[in-house]
Design an enzyme around this catalytic site. Structure first.
Site, PDB file in Angstrom:
ATOM      1  CG  ASP A 185      -4.205  -1.069   3.441  1.00 47.10           C
ATOM      2  OD1 ASP A 185      -4.622  -0.888   2.287  1.00 47.10           O
ATOM      3  OD2 ASP A 185      -3.424  -0.290   4.023  1.00 47.10           O
ATOM      4  CG  ASP A 222      -1.633   1.242   1.488  1.00 40.28           C
ATOM      5  OD1 ASP A 222      -2.279   1.705   0.553  1.00 40.28           O
ATOM      6  OD2 ASP A 222      -1.551   1.779   2.611  1.00 40.28           O
ATOM      7  CG  ASP A 235      -1.095   2.191   6.985  1.00 44.30           C
ATOM      8  OD1 ASP A 235      -1.205   3.224   7.640  1.00 44.30           O
ATOM      9  OD2 ASP A 235      -1.441   2.110   5.795  1.00 44.30           O
TER      10      ASP A 235
END
Length: 632
Positions: A533, A335, A529
């Protein structure tokens, strides 16, 4: 043989070094006495003196093995190493090979003792983490400071952390400046400087100044509680290799017993002149050689050491099965926000449309984002710098993955990304600036946009080279941010691929596509995080979360947690996984090869009982010492 039937109590926590040393010393003294005065003791009536001395030495050194064999037999478990050792040594007594029987047990107990020392050393790496639980907090109430249990402190309470003390709860510094050691949480030895307004986490150690801290999380949700929970969970999930060895032992041990029985009975019946006593002796040696200790002990210990070695580096692996998966990772997907970047946003540009005042545009943005705790929303509030009267807001609607719609009286404010404005059919201005863009409309008339900049983490540029060096084939990024922002970062980091402007469900779809493209036996890791996600972390072969700044949902869902929030630690986690598996399979091959050789020598009659014990205890000990390398 199931894993709980391995009854040597390795690493059970009740190992007493002093007691074991005394028992081994006493058994050795009696054994030496029996050897020196064997003729004299043998000449006593019915050789009672000889039997008394050797049986006493046998009982001291082997009572635990015999007791465990009998107990397991009562519960229906005959085929384990305790059973093999017991019938082999009792058979030696019947053959009047008493020194060999006692020597076998003493050698075996000495080997077990050395194994326990190795196990204890490995356990300490993880047990030391469990000892990090803070014992007290200095609670400040008015002018009074009292020591209380961290569990009793409430959010909003004020605590004092003196130099040399451990921070007991997560909080924000109200007064004071100091340096804190974060090694317990992150594995990083370099102390960090903290000041008023900074966050401190439970488990950090205050090294210099006194800190006054306002508690922001209850103890159960603090950073150290997360670490403790992860450590306690980590030993509960078995790897595929451990399961294979457990299944292997269930078939291996009865096969060995039947083979020994065949060795004892068949040759004297079919070969002329062969004596039963000689072939029974060979069968007993075969039983001792065949004990699967080296495999049953050293393989779980290898994984235990891998989990402990990772923990020392600030990487929490939730079970040995994920070490196996890490060893097979060839694609890593990140990410962006909060993972590769710091997640610390600042308004870097305000671009109103003609006729719109810059301050007015910023105020509309602050009103729109007032109820959001997203870092972008907080950066807008900080840039505006004034209090918003929330009572003026008559309607608030958050549109997931798009933005927000707010009504102030009869006025409507829209704030969000390109997708929101396309959906609302409001034309927006072209944006050339790099950064996260928040577009605004007032009463459905486009008013302008804000650009929010995020800074890359200090080690982000090291990520790709480190992962490639660790054997990862491709590294990519999936982000919900705009194409120009994601493209710019992908270029700077040297990523193999990227996808931009993705909603959470689109990230899951992208990962599923990558999984379908993966070569057989190769695994995909996703690193994130945020709460958004969590679905994609769960879908990946191995999900990795940033544990310091990451959301609870991401940390709970992940298989591996990076406590230091450093993306470069992903490469370190993969290296630990590969080293662990390499050492485990070295032990498997070594143990089976040596045992195979000595079994052949035992059947041929050239291996003695002493060599048989070396084949068992020696192999186990060497395998355990090799497993201990994972900790380094």
């Amino acid at each position: 043989m199931s894993s709980h039937e391995h009854q040597h109590d390795h690493g059970s926590g009740d190992f007493n070094m002093r007691r074991e040393t005394v028992l081994i010393g006493l058994a050795l003294a009696l054994f030496a006495l029996g050897l020196i005065f064997r003729d004299t003791l043998h000449d006593t009536p019915y050789s009672v003196g000889e039997y008394a001395v050797f049986l006493a030495a046998y009982a001291i050194s082997g009572w635990n093995v015999v007791f465990t064999a009998v107990r397991n037999a009562i519960h229906g478990t005959f085929f384990d190493e305790n059973f093999l050792m017991t019938i082999a040594t009792v058979g030696a007594f019947f053959l009047h090979e008493m020194p060999e029987a006692v020597g076998v047990m003493i050698f075996f107990k000495t080997g077990e003792f050395l194994q326990e020392l190795a196990v204890e050393r490995s356990r300490r790496s993880i047990v030391s983490l469990l000892e990090l639980r803070p014992e007290y907090a200095n609670l400040k109430q008015g002018e009074t400071i009292s020591k209380v249990s961290p569990e009793t402190v409430q959010v909003g309470d004020v605590i004092i952390v003196k130099p040399g003390e451990q921070v007991p709860l997560d909080g924000e510094i109200l007064f004071g400046q100091s340096r804190v050691n974060t090694a317990a949480l992150t594995g990083e030895a370099v102390p960090r400087t903290v000041d008023k307004g900074d966050q401190v986490l439970a488990g950090m150690v205050n090294q210099s100044g006194m800190l006054t801290v306002k508690v922001t999380k209850p103890f159960g949700e603090s950073a150290i509680s997360k670490v403790l929970k992860l450590v306690e969970e980590s030993s509960s999930v078995k790897s595929r290799t451990e399961k294979f060895i457990t299944k292997f032992a269930a078939y291996y041990t009865p096969f060995v017993v039947l083979a020994a029985l065949a060795v004892a009975v068949v040759p004297p019946l079919v070969m002329q002149g062969e004596l039963f006593a000689e072939w029974i002796r060979r069968a007993l040696i075969l039983l001792v050689i065949s004990c699967p200790c080296g495999l049953v002990i050293s393989i779980p210990l290898g994984y235990f050491g891998g989990v402990g070695g990772a923990a020392k580096r600030g990487i929490m692996v939730k079970g040995s099965t994920f070490l196996d998966i890490l060893a097979e990772v060839d694609t890593v997907v990140f990410d962006k926000t909060g993972t590769l970047t710091k997640g610390v946003f600042k308004v870097s540009g305000i671009y109103p449309q003609p006729g719109v005042d810059l301050e007015e545009l910023l105020r509309w943005a602050a009103i729109a984002e007032v109820h959001s705790n997203h870092p972008i929303a907080q950066s807008i509030s900080e840039a505006y710098g004034e209090e918003i009267d929330t009572s003026l807001i008559t309607s608030y609607e958050e549109i997931a993955g798009h933005g927000v719609r707010v009504k102030v009286g009869q006025q409507e404010i829209l704030a969000g990304n390109d997708r929101l404005f396309q959906q609302e059919k409001i034309e927006i201005a072209p944006v050339q600036e790099v950064g996260t863009v928040v577009h605004l409309a007032h009463d459905r008339v486009y008013a302008g946009f804000l650009v929010i900049a995020d800074e890359m983490k200090s080690d982000a540029t090291e990520v790709v080279p480190l992962l490639k060096a660790a054997g990862v084939r491709q590294v990519g990024m999936l982000s919900g941010d705009r194409e120009p922002v994601v493209q710019d970062m992908a270029r700077k980091l040297g990523l193999d691929f990227y996808r931009a402007a993705l909603l959470p469900e689109q990230k899951v779809s992208a990962v599923e596509e990558l999984l379908q493209q993966s070569a057989q036996g190769k695994k995909l890791a996703f690193v994130g995080d945020g709460i958004n996600d969590a679905p994609v972390i769960a879908r990946a072969d191995v999900g990795i979360a940033m544990g310091g700044l990451g959301s609870d949902a991401a940390v709970e869902t992940a298989d591996v947690v990076i406590m230091s929030d450093m993306p470069s630690k992903v490469a370190e986690a993969i290296r630990v996984g590969r080293k662990t598996r390499r050492i485990v399979w070295q032990n498997v091959i070594f143990a089976l090869a040596v045992k195979g050789l000595f079994i052949a020598l035992g059947i041929a009659g050239t291996a003695t009982m002493w060599e048989a014990v070396f084949a068992d205890v020696g192999v186990a000990l060497l395998a355990i010492l090799n497993a201990g390398r994972v900790l380094r």
